[in-house]
Design a protein around this motif. Sequence first.
Motif, short mmCIF file in Angstrom:
data_model
loop_
_atom_site.label_atom_id
_atom_site.label_comp_id
_atom_site.label_asym_id
_atom_site.label_seq_id
_atom_site.Cartn_x
_atom_site.Cartn_y
_atom_site.Cartn_z
N GLN A 193 0.82 -1.22 0.00
CA GLN A 193 0.00 0.00 0.00
C GLN A 193 0.85 1.27 0.00
OE1 GLN A 193 -3.11 0.05 3.03
NE2 GLN A 193 -3.40 -2.15 2.80
N VAL A 194 2.05 1.21 0.57
CA VAL A 194 2.93 2.38 0.60
C VAL A 194 4.05 2.28 -0.43
CG1 VAL A 194 2.39 2.86 3.02
CG2 VAL A 194 4.39 1.45 2.47
N GLY A 195 3.93 1.33 -1.35
CA GLY A 195 4.92 1.20 -2.42
C GLY A 195 6.25 0.65 -1.96
N ALA A 196 6.23 -0.24 -0.95
CA ALA A 196 7.49 -0.72 -0.36
C ALA A 196 7.59 -2.24 -0.33
CB ALA A 196 7.63 -0.16 1.05
N SER A 197 6.90 -2.93 -1.23
CA SER A 197 6.94 -4.40 -1.20
C SER A 197 7.75 -4.99 -2.34
CB SER A 197 5.51 -4.97 -1.26
OG SER A 197 4.90 -4.65 -2.52
N GLU A 198 8.33 -4.16 -3.21
CA GLU A 198 9.02 -4.70 -4.39
C GLU A 198 10.31 -5.42 -4.03
OE1 GLU A 198 9.59 -1.89 -7.50
OE2 GLU A 198 7.53 -1.14 -7.42
N HIS A 199 10.99 -4.94 -2.99
CA HIS A 199 12.27 -5.53 -2.58
C HIS A 199 12.17 -5.87 -1.10
CE1 HIS A 199 13.75 -3.54 -6.27
NE2 HIS A 199 13.07 -2.50 -5.82
N VAL A 200 12.46 -7.11 -0.74
CA VAL A 200 12.44 -7.51 0.67
C VAL A 200 13.69 -8.33 0.98
CG1 VAL A 200 9.91 -7.53 0.75
CG2 VAL A 200 11.17 -9.66 0.28
N PHE A 201 13.98 -8.44 2.26
CA PHE A 201 15.08 -9.28 2.74
C PHE A 201 14.47 -10.36 3.61
CE2 PHE A 201 18.78 -9.57 5.96
CZ PHE A 201 19.34 -10.64 5.29
N ALA A 202 14.52 -11.61 3.15
CA ALA A 202 13.97 -12.74 3.90
C ALA A 202 15.07 -13.38 4.73
CB ALA A 202 13.37 -13.77 2.94
N GLU A 214 5.16 -13.08 -4.29
CA GLU A 214 4.64 -12.78 -5.63
C GLU A 214 3.27 -12.12 -5.56
OE1 GLU A 214 6.01 -15.69 -4.36
OE2 GLU A 214 5.83 -17.15 -6.01
N LYS A 215 2.45 -12.59 -4.64
CA LYS A 215 1.08 -12.08 -4.51
C LYS A 215 1.06 -10.59 -4.18
CE LYS A 215 -3.24 -12.83 -1.97
NZ LYS A 215 -3.94 -13.67 -0.96
N TYR A 216 2.05 -10.13 -3.43
CA TYR A 216 2.06 -8.74 -2.99
C TYR A 216 3.11 -7.89 -3.70
CZ TYR A 216 -1.30 -10.09 0.53
OH TYR A 216 -2.45 -10.55 1.17
N GLY A 217 3.48 -8.30 -4.91
CA GLY A 217 4.26 -7.42 -5.78
C GLY A 217 5.75 -7.39 -5.56
N THR A 218 6.30 -8.41 -4.89
CA THR A 218 7.75 -8.45 -4.69
C THR A 218 8.44 -8.87 -5.98
OG1 THR A 218 7.48 -8.99 -2.36
CG2 THR A 218 9.60 -9.51 -3.35
N ASN A 219 9.51 -8.16 -6.34
CA ASN A 219 10.29 -8.49 -7.53
C ASN A 219 11.59 -9.21 -7.21
OD1 ASN A 219 8.43 -7.21 -9.25
ND2 ASN A 219 9.41 -5.23 -8.95
N ASP A 220 12.25 -8.80 -6.13
CA ASP A 220 13.49 -9.48 -5.75
C ASP A 220 13.55 -9.67 -4.24
OD1 ASP A 220 15.28 -7.38 -4.41
OD2 ASP A 220 14.92 -6.39 -6.31
N VAL A 221 14.20 -10.74 -3.86
CA VAL A 221 14.31 -11.12 -2.46
C VAL A 221 15.78 -11.24 -2.10
CG1 VAL A 221 13.77 -12.86 -0.72
CG2 VAL A 221 12.12 -12.35 -2.53
N SER A 222 16.21 -10.49 -1.09
CA SER A 222 17.56 -10.64 -0.57
C SER A 222 17.60 -11.82 0.37
CB SER A 222 18.00 -9.37 0.17
OG SER A 222 18.09 -8.27 -0.70
N ILE A 223 18.67 -12.61 0.29
CA ILE A 223 18.87 -13.75 1.16
C ILE A 223 20.26 -13.63 1.80
CG2 ILE A 223 17.26 -15.31 0.02
CD1 ILE A 223 19.55 -16.41 -1.63
N ALA A 224 20.44 -14.25 2.94
CA ALA A 224 21.66 -14.03 3.72
C ALA A 224 22.82 -14.88 3.21
CB ALA A 224 21.40 -14.35 5.19
N GLY A 225 24.02 -14.28 3.28
CA GLY A 225 25.25 -14.98 2.98
C GLY A 225 26.24 -14.78 4.12
N TYR A 226 27.11 -15.76 4.35
CA TYR A 226 28.02 -15.72 5.50
C TYR A 226 29.44 -16.06 5.06
CZ TYR A 226 23.62 -15.73 8.07
OH TYR A 226 22.38 -15.42 8.54
N PRO A 227 30.18 -15.08 4.55
CA PRO A 227 31.55 -15.36 4.09
C PRO A 227 32.48 -15.91 5.17
CG PRO A 227 30.80 -13.23 3.26
CD PRO A 227 29.78 -13.70 4.25
#
Length: 268
Positions: free
Chosen positions: A73-82, A107-120
Amino acid sequence: MTGKDIPGLEEARSAIPAGTKINVTFLGNEDLEMRVAAAKAVKDMGFVPVPHISARRLASEAQLAEYLDRLQQVGASEHVFAVGGDPAEPEGPYPDALSLIQSGLFEKYGTNDVSIAGYPEGHPDIPEDVLWRHLEDKYRALQERGLDAVILTQFAFDTDPVTAWVDEVRRRGISSEIRIGTPGPAGIKRLISFARRFGVGANALIVKKYGFSLTNLMGTAGPDRFVTDLAAALAENPASGDVKLHFYTFGGLLATSEWARDYLTGRA
């Protein structure tokens, strides 16, 4: 930033380039309204909000859907960090980031990319082989759902394990953007405290390489040496692919933003 950092973002906005991605944390002591307000503030100031979704803090599917709906609703669902999150036991149906991805709600709420965690430099509670399996599983799940993946790493002090880890990511056929976690300028004691908490190497050799000494913990350290060395190492290896930085603003949004601006000016 956290849900409480809107004043800090306002203070730092002139030092942050328009379009910069700004992550909004999912802390246990903040509520839905604070998280949504922070994501909206990021968007309204001309930046790109990346709200965190903490799997183990979600009590139900309805709670996840409500959060994503409010973000949309506030235009903030396109990019998330899961991310899995801190609780030892899940508060609801999502034990990890993979279960969030497989829910189908992004996908239902308009997310285009999802950040996922990495541990070097590894994780204090998770074996290395499990970390790699989880990374590959999440990457494949996102591909299957037509979502772009971004790997966002824990912060590091030493370029050697970071570049070796990037090489291994690419060797495993994962081609997505990688954002290497980098601590912004902050008090040395605080940096080392965070490093130990998250299992990041903070021994004498590494902190000396980073530019300070364990015998002198006064003052503030910035990531100048780490960023310069990492840039040089990546430039020598085109196979590293798309690698950027992600700043952890332990010393504050303004201090980190001003450091990045001044660093770029100095390099130019």
